[in-house]
Design a protein around this motif. Sequence first.
Motif, PDB file in Angstrom:
ATOM      1  N   UNK A 178      -3.122   0.152   7.136  1.00  0.00           N
ATOM      2  CA  UNK A 178      -4.414   0.200   6.451  1.00  0.00           C
ATOM      3  C   UNK A 178      -5.535  -0.253   7.386  1.00  0.00           C
ATOM      4  N   UNK A 179      -5.316  -1.311   8.138  1.00  0.00           N
ATOM      5  CA  UNK A 179      -6.342  -1.776   9.068  1.00  0.00           C
ATOM      6  C   UNK A 179      -6.617  -0.747  10.160  1.00  0.00           C
ATOM      7  N   UNK A 180      -5.566  -0.071  10.626  1.00  0.00           N
ATOM      8  CA  UNK A 180      -5.757   0.968  11.636  1.00  0.00           C
ATOM      9  C   UNK A 180      -6.495   2.172  11.057  1.00  0.00           C
ATOM     10  N   UNK A 181      -6.145   2.546   9.826  1.00  0.00           N
ATOM     11  CA  UNK A 181      -6.833   3.662   9.176  1.00  0.00           C
ATOM     12  C   UNK A 181      -8.317   3.363   8.973  1.00  0.00           C
ATOM     13  N   UNK A 182      -8.638   2.125   8.647  1.00  0.00           N
ATOM     14  CA  UNK A 182     -10.051   1.779   8.457  1.00  0.00           C
ATOM     15  C   UNK A 182     -10.837   1.929   9.750  1.00  0.00           C
ATOM     16  N   UNK A 187     -14.353   3.042   8.002  1.00  0.00           N
ATOM     17  CA  UNK A 187     -14.615   2.589   6.637  1.00  0.00           C
ATOM     18  C   UNK A 187     -14.379   1.083   6.591  1.00  0.00           C
ATOM     19  N   UNK A 188     -15.363   0.335   6.136  1.00  0.00           N
ATOM     20  CA  UNK A 188     -15.230  -1.105   5.999  1.00  0.00           C
ATOM     21  C   UNK A 188     -14.411  -1.434   4.754  1.00  0.00           C
ATOM     22  N   UNK A 189     -13.387  -2.248   4.928  1.00  0.00           N
ATOM     23  CA  UNK A 189     -12.515  -2.616   3.820  1.00  0.00           C
ATOM     24  C   UNK A 189     -13.148  -3.749   3.014  1.00  0.00           C
ATOM     25  N   UNK A 190     -12.980  -3.722   1.685  1.00  0.00           N
ATOM     26  CA  UNK A 190     -13.584  -4.780   0.859  1.00  0.00           C
ATOM     27  C   UNK A 190     -12.871  -6.115   0.980  1.00  0.00           C
ATOM     28  N   UNK A 191     -11.574  -6.086   1.314  1.00  0.00           N
ATOM     29  CA  UNK A 191     -10.796  -7.325   1.419  1.00  0.00           C
ATOM     30  C   UNK A 191     -10.294  -7.481   2.853  1.00  0.00           C
ATOM     31  N   UNK A 229      -6.830   1.506  -2.246  1.00  0.00           N
ATOM     32  CA  UNK A 229      -7.602   2.297  -3.210  1.00  0.00           C
ATOM     33  C   UNK A 229      -9.003   2.600  -2.672  1.00  0.00           C
ATOM     34  N   UNK A 230      -9.591   1.641  -1.974  1.00  0.00           N
ATOM     35  CA  UNK A 230     -10.924   1.871  -1.402  1.00  0.00           C
ATOM     36  C   UNK A 230     -10.885   3.006  -0.379  1.00  0.00           C
ATOM     37  N   UNK A 231      -9.847   3.034   0.452  1.00  0.00           N
ATOM     38  CA  UNK A 231      -9.709   4.125   1.408  1.00  0.00           C
ATOM     39  C   UNK A 231      -9.487   5.461   0.693  1.00  0.00           C
ATOM     40  N   UNK A 232      -8.680   5.436  -0.363  1.00  0.00           N
ATOM     41  CA  UNK A 232      -8.443   6.662  -1.129  1.00  0.00           C
ATOM     42  C   UNK A 232      -9.738   7.173  -1.747  1.00  0.00           C
ATOM     43  N   UNK A 248       2.651   1.906  -1.450  1.00  0.00           N
ATOM     44  CA  UNK A 248       2.959   2.919  -0.450  1.00  0.00           C
ATOM     45  C   UNK A 248       2.756   4.334  -0.971  1.00  0.00           C
ATOM     46  N   UNK A 249       2.947   4.551  -2.264  1.00  0.00           N
ATOM     47  CA  UNK A 249       2.743   5.900  -2.794  1.00  0.00           C
ATOM     48  C   UNK A 249       1.260   6.293  -2.677  1.00  0.00           C
ATOM     49  N   UNK A 250       0.357   5.346  -2.956  1.00  0.00           N
ATOM     50  CA  UNK A 250      -1.062   5.630  -2.767  1.00  0.00           C
ATOM     51  C   UNK A 250      -1.378   5.931  -1.304  1.00  0.00           C
ATOM     52  N   UNK A 251      -0.711   5.207  -0.406  1.00  0.00           N
ATOM     53  CA  UNK A 251      -0.897   5.482   1.016  1.00  0.00           C
ATOM     54  C   UNK A 251      -0.395   6.868   1.385  1.00  0.00           C
ATOM     55  N   UNK A 252       0.719   7.276   0.786  1.00  0.00           N
ATOM     56  CA  UNK A 252       1.256   8.611   1.056  1.00  0.00           C
ATOM     57  C   UNK A 252       0.279   9.691   0.604  1.00  0.00           C
ATOM     58  N   UNK A 253      -0.331   9.492  -0.562  1.00  0.00           N
ATOM     59  CA  UNK A 253      -1.328  10.455  -1.030  1.00  0.00           C
ATOM     60  C   UNK A 253      -2.538  10.478  -0.099  1.00  0.00           C
ATOM     61  N   UNK A 254      -2.895   9.306   0.453  1.00  0.00           N
ATOM     62  CA  UNK A 254      -4.069   9.228   1.320  1.00  0.00           C
ATOM     63  C   UNK A 254      -3.864  10.008   2.614  1.00  0.00           C
TER      64      UNK A 254
END
Length: 264
Positions: A178-182, A187-191, A229-232, A248-254
């Motif tokens: 997630x940090x690498x994807x941001x 995209x700035x992550x909220x957390x 979710x923010x990245x999605x 991980x399923x949300x990550x797979x969709x992303x």
Amino acid sequence: DTEGLLRIKEENQKHYRRAQRHQEKKEKIQRHNRKLGELVEKKSYELRTQYEHLANLRRAHILELTSVIFPMEEVKTSMRDPADVSSESDNAMTSSTVSKLAEARRTTYLSGRWVCDDHNGDTSISITGPWIILPNNGDYSAYYSWVEEKKTTQGPDMEHNNPAHTISAALCYATQLVNTLSLILDVNLPKKLCNRQVKTQQGNLEFCGENLSRHRFTRAVKKLNANILHLCFSQHVNLDLLHPLHTLRNLMYLVSPDTENLGR
């Protein structure tokens, strides 16, 4: 009267010459605005082209990242539900009973409340390898149950295939991804979640360091899910596919190749 008429004619001629100058200036401004409009339209087209090129580069980097370093896939169990076996053997079972059993199988008791789980808990998602998996329904209670048991149990550490170890490793890898994807998507992550091998201000690592308490663990999981979710949302992933607990399923969709807006 004749002198007054001459003065009025002279003033009218002055106003007429001034009106001509204003008309020429107006036409000049209009020509300038048309040139600027054409230039802006050209630059906008070039900018859209660059955005599309940048999105394709981001998409290529993400697909390479998730196929080589962080591959994710669905792992299904081959166990049959006992209710299915009993329903086949019992011809007298009514359709209402079968539907109630199906509804019960789709429901999971998670953290003090009932959660609907269409995958019935028989599906897991692996990351970086088939041995590092997370439950699909978001039930990570095995981790803090193992931590609490370790506090009360004396002796050597538990076996290497303990589900708490795989949960911790999978969440750590998910945080790194997630940090690498941001960074790739800008995209700035909220957390803020730390995935490096350094101590945080509180003296603990996120997921991959010392054993976290139940409160700190669930708090870190919520922060990770919020970032995913923010990245999605930023990539316009179909909201009907997302679930706030399916990490991980949300990550797979992303990162799926089917995500049309990936890299925007």
